[in-house]
Design an enzyme around this catalytic site. Structure first.
Site, PDB file in Angstrom:
ATOM      1  N   CYS A 180      -5.545  -1.573   3.282  1.00  0.00           N
ATOM      2  CA  CYS A 180      -4.490  -1.833   4.317  1.00  0.00           C
ATOM      3  C   CYS A 180      -4.260  -0.760   5.242  1.00  0.00           C
ATOM      4  O   CYS A 180      -5.232  -0.731   6.137  1.00  0.00           O
ATOM      5  CB  CYS A 180      -3.226  -2.263   3.709  1.00  0.00           C
ATOM      6  N   HIS A 211      -5.103  -6.779   0.586  1.00  0.00           N
ATOM      7  CA  HIS A 211      -4.839  -6.051  -0.816  1.00  0.00           C
ATOM      8  C   HIS A 211      -5.591  -6.768  -1.841  1.00  0.00           C
ATOM      9  O   HIS A 211      -5.155  -7.609  -2.597  1.00  0.00           O
ATOM     10  CB  HIS A 211      -3.404  -6.074  -1.154  1.00  0.00           C
ATOM     11  N   GLU A 236      -6.191  -5.131  -4.738  1.00  0.00           N
ATOM     12  CA  GLU A 236      -5.614  -5.048  -5.904  1.00  0.00           C
ATOM     13  C   GLU A 236      -4.781  -5.899  -6.794  1.00  0.00           C
ATOM     14  O   GLU A 236      -4.515  -6.144  -7.889  1.00  0.00           O
ATOM     15  CB  GLU A 236      -4.765  -3.589  -5.980  1.00  0.00           C
TER      16      GLU A 236
END
Length: 559
Positions: free
Chosen positions: A381, A507, A509
């Site tokens: 990001c 993102h 994750e």
């Protein structure tokens, strides 16, 4: 009818209700049940999207674009429960819904009150999750018993059992049994008081999970059971886990919690299938490699601000049979000390997301260090945007290049506001949010990691790569490795000649699990292993053998 489990907490916050709820959900799934999960938060914010990471930790984003509590990250990592905007409600959302109904005349002139209107709204969102193909709904109540903010939620779940029948509800209360070193004994009184407050509200817990640093003696368990009015076997010890949070489900199995819940709710199931989870922990305890990753971020000192980042690195470690040692480095401090001093010796550098100008130059400095020194780099990001700025300044010779988020007068706005954001003034829930498709360059490292040409990843941003500079970047060696399906938005950038220099606008994750590490995190850690081996004059296989001899049973550490 779906069965309902309500998880409450007492004495103090941060006892781990989210982890406990996620672990219960996982164990019930492993028994063959269909589980849905939900968090009810007592704060008045409509969602956590505008809250400071220092106060609330990370904002966890779902596929549908909902900005939610970080505990939903635990739910997704531990279970396969589908999460949507119905999985997280706040006091703000509940009151907003009731007020809107009142404005539309739905209450026909009645006086709108906490009981029954607010509590009915809370019950309706719990019922909503139990509709359809589901066996068990787990609802976690945020905050602690005794908080004035939590009272409407506790009253609602008290009423809920009256509506659906107590046989269809199970109340689990998570509480603290502190150890006093001076007295050298555990104290059960805080738990007794917590349960007493819950019973005053009208809720008798069915199961007590007692967080403790020390083993709870049979005598103390009997005391807790007697004074809290529950069976002895319903007092579950949950000792602190120093090694990994992924030990929690196995600890609860050892204490027979899942069987107790099934008996309480009349559920006939098989024994939980958890061999893969045990294998996961075995790999975590006995790695073949050891690598160090520097996470350079705005909120690096706050553990929960990058919770999913740290967990995804752990998952990547498991996938590579590696112990990942994480160093949290404040980007502001790096601005002062310099990357040469603070980053030397690390096997990989990760720059995560964030907001605001604070520490941006430190992130840019860290990225330049990684690029020039050949250290594996992963940007996420804002980390990608900083990588674009760094490349513009030091490779493309675009002096003073910047993002218009930080410098509206920059002569080279290589990062600029998304077109769709230009007319937006509200802050909450207005970014580019949720799952978005992207297409990958088939020759890219990202495509090799994913093993596919199309992906779907979750976003949370307002600014983007400025396409006016795209050709100039490509001419100087930057690869546009992924774009939106129409080719207009840059999603992934890479440096093809670098060991691992990958940065993404989304993102990743949020889609990593301990049993299925995200491919980009796994690739990043694999590159860090190779870099570590190369720095020490060994192959990755040699490094594995040496690491195994040096660290036969390592404890996970964070620098």
């Amino acid at each position: 009818m779906a069965k309902h489990i309500f998880v409450t907490g007492g004495v103090v916050s941060s006892l781990g209700k989210g982890l406990t709820s996620a672990s219960v959900g996982m164990l019930l799934e492993r028994r063959g049940l269909r589980v849905r999960m939900q968090k009810l938060d007592p704060y008045i914010n409509v969602d956590p999207g505008t809250m400071s990471p220092y106060q609330h930790g990370e904002v966890y984003v779902l596929d549908d674009g909902s900005e939610t509590d970080l505990d939903l990250g635990h739910y997704e990592r531990f279970t396969s429960s589908p999460l949507t905007r119905d999985s997280n409600f706040t006091t703000g959302q509940i009151y907003l819904s009731v007020i809107n109904k009142e404005r539309h005349g739905e209450f026909l002139g009645k006086t709108v009150q906490v009981i029954p209107h607010i509590t009915n709204e809370i019950k309706s969102v719990i019922h909503r999750l139990g509709e359809g193909d589901v066996d068990v709904v787990i609802t976690e109540i945020g905050g602690t018993v005794g908080d004035i903010e939590s009272l409407p939620f506790l009253e609602a779940i008290r009423q809920f059992a009256l509506d659906v029948g107590k046989q269809n509800c199970c109340y689990i209360h998570l509480t603290l049994v502190p150890y006093l070193k001076a007295a050298r004994e555990l104290k059960t009184k805080p738990t007794q008081h917590s349960v007493g407050q819950l019973r005053e509200i009208g809720i008798q817990p069915d199961i007590l999970i007692c967080r403790t640093e020390q083993p709870i003696s049979r005598e103390d368990k009997e005391k807790i059971a007697l004074f809290c009015n529950i069976p002895y076997e319903a007092v579950i010890e949950e000792r602190d886990k120093d090694f990994s949070i992924y030990e929690v489900p196995l600890s609860l199995v050892d204490n027979k919690l899942d069987g107790l819940i099934c008996r309480q709710l009349g559920l006939k199931t098989r024994e939980p299938q958890i061999d893969d989870w045990r294998e996961l922990l075995r790999r975590l305890r006995h790695p073949n490699h050891e690598v160090s990753i520097a996470v350079v971020g705005t909120y690096a000192e706050h553990r929960d601000a990058y919770k999913s980042i740290y967990e995804a690195l752990d998952h990547a470690g498991m996938a590579n049979s590696a112990q990942v040692r994480i160093a949290r480095i404040r980007s502001e401090e790096l601005e002062v000390e310099g990357p040469e001093r603070m980053l030397a010796g690390y096997d990989g550098i990760l720059v995560p997301g964030g907001f605001g100008e604070r520490g941006v130059e430190g992130k840019i400095g860290a990225i330049r260090y990684a690029r020039e020194k050949g250290v594996p780099f992963f940007g996420i990001c804002l980390g990608m945007q900083c990588a674009v700025i760094e490349f513009a300044r030091h490779v493309c010779a675009l002096e003073a290049a910047h993002s218009t988020e930080f410098d509206k007068e920059t002569p080279h706005a290589v990062i600029c506001l998304l077109d769709e954001q230009r007319s937006i003034t509200d802050k909450g829930g207005t970014m580019r949010l949720g799952a978005q498709m992207a297409k990958l360059d088939p020759e890219s490292r990202a495509a090799a990691a994913y093993g596919t040409a199309e992906i779907s990843e979750r976003h949370r941003h307002r600014y983007e790569f400025n396409n006016r500079y795209r050709q100039q970047f490509v001419a100087n060696g930057l690869r546009i490795a992924g774009t939106s399906p129409d080719g207009q938005l840059v999603e992934i950038i890479e440096l093809p000649e670098h060991r691992w220099f990958v940065a993404v606008q989304y993102h990743p994750e949020f889609k990593s699990k301990p049993t299925a590490a995200h491919p980009l995190f796994a690739g990043f850690v694999a590159a860090a292993i190779d870099h570590h081996a190369a720095r020490h004059g060994r192959t990755a296989d040699d490094s594995a053998a040496t690491a195994a001899k040096r660290v036969p049973r390592p404890e996970r550490q964070e620098a």
